[in-house]
Design a protein around this motif. Structure first.
Motif, short mmCIF file in Angstrom:
data_model
loop_
_atom_site.label_atom_id
_atom_site.label_comp_id
_atom_site.label_asym_id
_atom_site.label_seq_id
_atom_site.Cartn_x
_atom_site.Cartn_y
_atom_site.Cartn_z
N TRP A 227 0.84 -1.20 0.00
CA TRP A 227 0.00 0.00 0.00
C TRP A 227 0.87 1.26 0.00
O TRP A 227 0.61 2.21 -0.73
N ASP A 256 1.66 -12.89 -5.95
CA ASP A 256 0.50 -12.19 -5.40
C ASP A 256 0.80 -10.72 -5.14
O ASP A 256 -0.03 -9.85 -5.38
N GLU A 259 0.97 -8.76 -8.49
CA GLU A 259 -0.38 -8.57 -9.05
C GLU A 259 -1.16 -7.52 -8.26
O GLU A 259 -1.88 -6.70 -8.83
N GLU A 260 -1.00 -7.54 -6.94
CA GLU A 260 -1.67 -6.54 -6.11
C GLU A 260 -1.13 -5.14 -6.40
O GLU A 260 -1.91 -4.19 -6.55
N SER A 263 -2.30 -3.70 -9.67
CA SER A 263 -3.70 -3.25 -9.62
C SER A 263 -3.85 -1.91 -8.93
O SER A 263 -4.84 -1.20 -9.14
N LYS A 264 -2.88 -1.54 -8.08
CA LYS A 264 -2.97 -0.30 -7.32
C LYS A 264 -2.32 0.88 -8.04
O LYS A 264 -2.52 2.04 -7.64
#
Length: 311
Positions: A227, A256, A259-260, A263-264
């Motif tokens: 994040w 993972d 990919e996360e 997407s952000k």
């Protein structure tokens, strides 16, 4: 399942073993059921506790898995036999390096073994001046770092000796980067690693090449939450997020996590990845550029400028 009721004085939790070896918790549990190794004891709370000698064997196993060995073929071998295999890999790696560089590396590693740390750092600082930073990183530090990893896996290097090596290289590279004139050019790049990835030396080597190529580099250090990577990239108007993954990175966490992060981030922000994690070469990820080696960085920088300048 192991029913031992006495926990050895020095053990690691399953989470600590995952971080230390790069083997996922699921893998550790599957191996325990299928192969009878590792054989954790239980702590006072009934949780798995892994003796240090088993963790050392697991580290060598992970190195060998990355080299292409199958767990069922080698897991029953004792630690010494596994170390012998790791030494064979080290020899094979050395054969692709020029004889002159291999001899230099052996000389440098011998300085660490003999605790001549100041001499080691002086010799490398002189090598930077002789060859230039880019050649120093690509031709010497990169293969030497691989050999240090195998030296540790084979038992030739102790953990503290690997740490001395890493700290010394960090000092030398940071000093060299500080002498590069600050750039206002693009791309503007953030460099970091995901949580649980403790190894930042590859990241620092990449930063050296990027800075020489005229990029504006902002290092966040290691273990930045996904994040926060996205937040930093947006607030600093970053063009590229550069990430490094060592062979100890869990494959699941790598895939993972990427990919996360993808997407952000806006599509205009590129993600560049490199390192010794084998999954990077085996499984492409849409929207993520994989660097097979440090030598790929100048070409990637040129490609980015060519594409962006067209708009």
């Amino acid at each position: 399942m192991n029913d031992h009721s006495v926990t050895p004085a020095l053990t690691l939790t399953i989470s600590a073993v995952e971080r230390s070896t790069g083997l996922s918790k699921d893998t550790l549990r599957v191996w325990e059921r299928r192969y009878g190794f590792p054989m954790p004891v239980r702590d006072e709370y009934g949780e798995r506790a892994y003796p240090v000698d088993q963790v050392e064997k697991l580290r060598i196993l992970k190195r060998l898995l990355d080299a292409g060995y199958r767990p069922g073929k080698i897991i029953e071998l004792d630690t010494q036999a596994l170390q012998d295999l790791a030494e064979e890999i080290t020899v094979n790696k050395t054969q692709v390096i020029s004889e002159e560089v291999a001899d230099d590396i052996q000389l440098y590693l011998g300085m660490i073994k003999d605790y001549r740390i100041d001499e080691f750092r002086r010799a490398l600082s002189q090598a930077v001046l002789r060859t230039g930073l880019q050649r120093f990183v690509i031709d010497l530090v990169a293969p030497m770092t691989v050999m240090v990893g195998h030296a540790w896996a084979s038992g030739y290097f102790q953990v503290f000796e690997e740490h001395i090596y890493t700290e010394s290289i960090q000092i030398i590279l940071r000093n060299a980067i500080s002498n590069i004139p600050e750039s206002v050019n693009r791309p503007k790049i953030i460099l970091t690693t995901f949580p649980n990835e403790l190894h930042g030396l590859g990241l620092l080597m990449a930063e050296s090449i990027m800075a020489l190529e005229g990029a504006k580099c902002i290092s966040l250090g290691v273990q930045t939450p996904i994040w926060d990577i996205g937040l930093a990239a947006t607030r600093h108007q970053i063009d590229v997020v550069a990430l490094s993954f060592s062979s100890l990175s869990s494959n699941t966490q790598v895939i993972d996590g990427l990919e996360e992060l993808r997407s952000k981030l806006p599509k205009t922000i590129e993600i560049w990845c490199g390192g010794s994690s084998s999954i990077l070469q085996k499984r492409p990820i849409r929207g993520v550029c994989i660097m097979k080696s440090l030598s790929d960085i100048p070409e990637a920088m040129q490609r980015w400028r060519t594409v962006r300048c067209a708009f």
